[in-house]
Design a protein around this motif. Structure first.
Motif, short mmCIF file in Angstrom:
data_model
loop_
_atom_site.label_atom_id
_atom_site.label_comp_id
_atom_site.label_asym_id
_atom_site.label_seq_id
_atom_site.Cartn_x
_atom_site.Cartn_y
_atom_site.Cartn_z
N THR A 1 54.71 13.20 -36.74
CA THR A 1 54.11 12.94 -38.05
C THR A 1 54.85 13.65 -39.18
O THR A 1 54.65 13.32 -40.34
N HIS A 2 55.71 14.61 -38.82
CA HIS A 2 56.51 15.24 -39.89
C HIS A 2 57.45 14.23 -40.52
O HIS A 2 57.81 14.37 -41.68
N TYR A 3 57.82 13.18 -39.78
CA TYR A 3 58.63 12.12 -40.38
C TYR A 3 57.88 11.44 -41.53
O TYR A 3 58.45 11.09 -42.55
N LEU A 4 56.57 11.27 -41.30
CA LEU A 4 55.75 10.65 -42.34
C LEU A 4 55.58 11.63 -43.52
O LEU A 4 55.82 11.27 -44.67
N ALA A 5 55.23 12.86 -43.18
CA ALA A 5 54.92 13.85 -44.23
C ALA A 5 56.14 14.16 -45.09
O ALA A 5 56.05 14.25 -46.31
N TRP A 6 57.30 14.31 -44.46
CA TRP A 6 58.49 14.75 -45.19
C TRP A 6 59.16 13.62 -45.96
O TRP A 6 60.16 13.83 -46.62
N ASN A 7 58.62 12.41 -45.85
CA ASN A 7 59.19 11.32 -46.62
C ASN A 7 58.25 10.83 -47.71
O ASN A 7 58.43 9.76 -48.27
N GLN A 8 57.23 11.62 -48.00
CA GLN A 8 56.43 11.38 -49.19
C GLN A 8 57.10 12.19 -50.32
O GLN A 8 58.07 12.90 -50.09
N GLY A 9 56.54 12.07 -51.52
CA GLY A 9 57.18 12.75 -52.65
C GLY A 9 56.89 14.24 -52.72
O GLY A 9 56.54 14.74 -53.79
N VAL A 10 57.01 14.92 -51.59
CA VAL A 10 56.74 16.36 -51.55
C VAL A 10 57.83 17.01 -50.72
O VAL A 10 58.13 16.54 -49.63
N THR A 11 58.43 18.08 -51.24
CA THR A 11 59.51 18.71 -50.49
C THR A 11 58.93 19.45 -49.28
O THR A 11 57.77 19.83 -49.26
N ARG A 12 59.80 19.64 -48.28
CA ARG A 12 59.39 20.37 -47.09
C ARG A 12 58.88 21.75 -47.43
O ARG A 12 57.93 22.23 -46.83
N TRP B 1 55.41 21.55 -48.75
CA TRP B 1 54.55 21.17 -47.63
C TRP B 1 54.22 22.40 -46.79
O TRP B 1 53.06 22.69 -46.51
#
Lengths: 335, 301
Positions: A88-99, A102
């Motif tokens: 799910t980090h693939y999903l989270a890290w490809n929204q408009g929020v930097t790692r 996050w």
């Protein structure tokens, strides 16, 4: 980002805080009568605590000691490893929020909740136990209860549980980030946290505040004395209420550190079985007559808060350092 | 037209193994790009480099004019639907839309809600209970509604049954037409790419074998059949991809940017699948020999 973090975390948080609230309610129900008992009985309270309250005393200790470990394992370790494990980090890290943001939000919310949970638990237990702690520090002779400075009780009182929880949480997060698998990360978190918690009172805490020293004569009827390692070492227990003995040193007639002479062991030697009490006392008297004394180093009860704040600082520092490590690792190494 | 993806000497190494090596690419904007190659060729690596999930070991990559995942602005330009289309199984479909709305500056809520309704997904349904096809659709919805310039999809249909596969691709193409997206999608099936893409990149054994407009590729690859002869005797400008011989006859697949005039050859056309397969099956040592020539691939047919 806060919304998502909260959405993912709220069930765990609800379970934890419900448990803390239930336990605090139990303590609140029985605490006042223990306080009343102290007002009437003073230090002799230690002999009058009811059996359920005794159970509650130990349960409280255990719970405050366990909360940071549980937080590290069940909140910290899965926080990122579960995302890496399920992808799910693939999903989270490809929204408009930097790692980095996050991670910062997850760490921030988790650490705040961890410290609050541990802080509330410690507050409730410290308050409930305070009549017993005061009775012990006031000279109530007991083998049943620990002085607040004793390693077992120290980590279950005051502010250090807050720092322990912060450290355990970030330790879990860091290990989850590096190991990338939830169960191994949880196990490693528990093992490492336990290792640190055992090391701290052994090697670090004794040096966090200036200790007191006392030299006691070696004589029957004086401070209780026990022997270790086949009579090559002796340990004296001077009656200093609430103190935590951190080291022992035998001194010779000249006042120099010395080892226990072989004559003492020879004196205690028997053909079979342990030496009798008379023999033991005779040998102690002989040793004392040779001019030997026992120097005991201890943290006095008055150092409690100095030690609490110093250890809190160290654990919070460790938590911050691990936070920095997580931030570095997530940008450079999770690739 | 400006490049939506530009790579120079791009490489990624895991421990001792290179997953992608010396990759040079200029993918024009406004295209639907198919990235094909066998499993383990480095397709996912290339797409993860483009989305910023991975950082290069060697070379550079630029996506929509910026370094992948360099900041919020860059993240907003690129949508990424990862392999196996991961979603949060404990969150509902509506939660996922909420997530997209809160985390993306250009989020188009109307598009997202409309798509979910058209797909017949129950907003209250937990994402963990969705079928593979529905999950892929949800992930695609998140990717489209964030309104990126480039949408990257890593094997989006690999786990789907043929019907769901077709629906997903059709749906993707409608979205592309509607929102003027550039798309890069990977697949190990040429047929997926042939139906939907207008540009193809063939990746084999961590190297880019060929990249170009599909019509151009079809126009400048031919099957030559004729009496048996040594392929080395071909004129310069005709590159042999594969050669097969019987006792009397030779069949060659060649790439050339000029017409074939030799009357001894019967010249036949090649489909995309033939071309891709030819690049996939030719011997490994031929790869490096002909690679520089790929860059001058410009044939009008």
């Amino acid at each position: 980002m806060f919304w998502l973090t909260w959405r993912q975390f709220r069930t765990q948080a609800a379970v934890m805080f419900a448990a803390v609230a239930a336990f605090a309610a139990t303590l609140a129900a029985t605490g006042p009568q223990l306080a009343d008992l102290y007002r009437t009985a003073g230090s002799s309270l230690v002999d009058q605590v009811s059996s359920p309250d005794q159970t509650l005393y130990y349960t409280g200790l255990l719970i405050v000691l366990a909360v940071p470990a549980v937080i590290g394992m069940f909140w910290g370790a899965p926080l990122i490893s579960r995302e890496l494990e399920t992808g799910t980090h693939y999903l989270a890290w490809n929204q408009g929020v930097t790692r980095t943001r996050w991670l910062a939000t997850k760490l921030g919310l988790g650490a705040a909740a961890s410290m609050t949970a541990a802080g509330l638990t410690s507050l409730a237990v410290s308050w409930w136990s305070s009549p017993i702690d005061r009775a012990v520090n006031g000279g109530g002779a007991t083998d049943t209860y620990f002085p607040r400075l004793d390693p077992v009780a120290f980590a279950a009182r005051g502010v250090v549980p807050v720092a322990h929880a912060a450290f355990a949480f970030v330790l879990g997060v860091a290990l989850g980030l590096v190991i990338r698998r939830t169960l191994p990360a949880m196990a490693t978190t528990f093992a490492l946290y336990a290792a640190v918690q055992i090391s701290a009172p052994l090697w670090i805490r004794p040096h966090l505040a200036a200790p007191d020293r006392t030299t006691v004569p070696i004589e029957p009827g004086g401070a209780p004395i026990s022997i270790q390692e086949g009579a090559r070492q002796i340990v004296a227990h001077p009656e200093v209420p609430g103190a935590w003995e951190t080291s022992q040193q035998t001194l010779n007639a000249a006042g120099q550190p010395a080892s226990v002479p072989a004559s003492f062991a020879d004196c205690l030697h028997t053909e079979a079985g342990p030496p009798t009490l008379q023999q033991f006392e005779g040998c102690l008297a002989d040793l004392g007559a040779l001019g030997y004394q026992q120097q005991v180093t201890y943290q006095p009860a008055g150092n409690f808060w100095a030690l609490q704040w110093a250890e809190t600082g160290i654990y919070l520092g460790l938590a911050l350092a691990l936070t920095g490590f997580c931030a570095w690792w997530i940008r450079r190494r999770v690739t | 037209m400006s490049a939506v993806l530009r790579a120079r000497g791009l490489g990624k190494r895991y421990k001792q193994r290179w997953a992608l090596q010396s990759c040079d690419l200029d993918v024009p904007a406004g295209r639907v790009v198919g990235l094909v190659g066998p499993n383990g060729a480095g397709k996912s690596t290339l797409l993860n480099l483009a989305s910023g999930m991975l950082t290069p070991t060697a070379g550079t990559i630029e996506v929509c004019g910026g370094r992948p995942a360099a900041g919020v602005e860059q993240l907003a330009k690129v949508g990424f639907v990862a392999q196996d289309t991961p979603v949060y199984s404990a969150l509902s479909v509506a939660d996922h839309l909420d997530l997209g709305k809160r985390l993306n500056p250009n989020w188009d809520d109307a598009v997202a809600r409309d798509r979910i309704r058209r797909l017949g997904l129950d907003p209250k349904q937990r994402a963990g209970k969705l079928s593979g096809g529905q999950r892929a659709q949800l992930a695609l919805t998140l990717g489209i509604a964030k309104r990126p310039e480039l949408l990257i999809l890593d094997e989006p249909v690999a786990a789907l049954d043929p019907l769901a596969r077709r629906e997903f691709m059709q749906d993707l193409m409608e979205a592309v037409a509607e929102h003027e997206l550039s798309v890069v999608l990977s697949s190990h099936l040429v047929s997926d790419v042939e139906r939907t893409c207008d540009y193809v990149i063939v990746l084999v054994d961590s190297h880019v074998q060929v990249a170009g407009d599909i019509d151009d590729l079809v126009a400048c690859h031919h099957r030559l059949t004729g009496p048996r002869r040594d392929p080395d005797t071909l004129p310069a400008g005709q590159h042999v991809l594969t050669a097969s011989h019987t006792d009397r006859q030779t069949t060659l697949l060649v790439r050339t940017d000029t017409a074939v005039h030799d009357p001894t050859w019967t010249v036949g056309p090649l489909g995309l699948e033939d071309i891709v397969l030819a690049y996939m099956t030719r011997p490994a040592d031929a790869v490096r020999d002909t690679r520089p020539a790929l860059e001058v691939l410009r044939c009008s047919g």
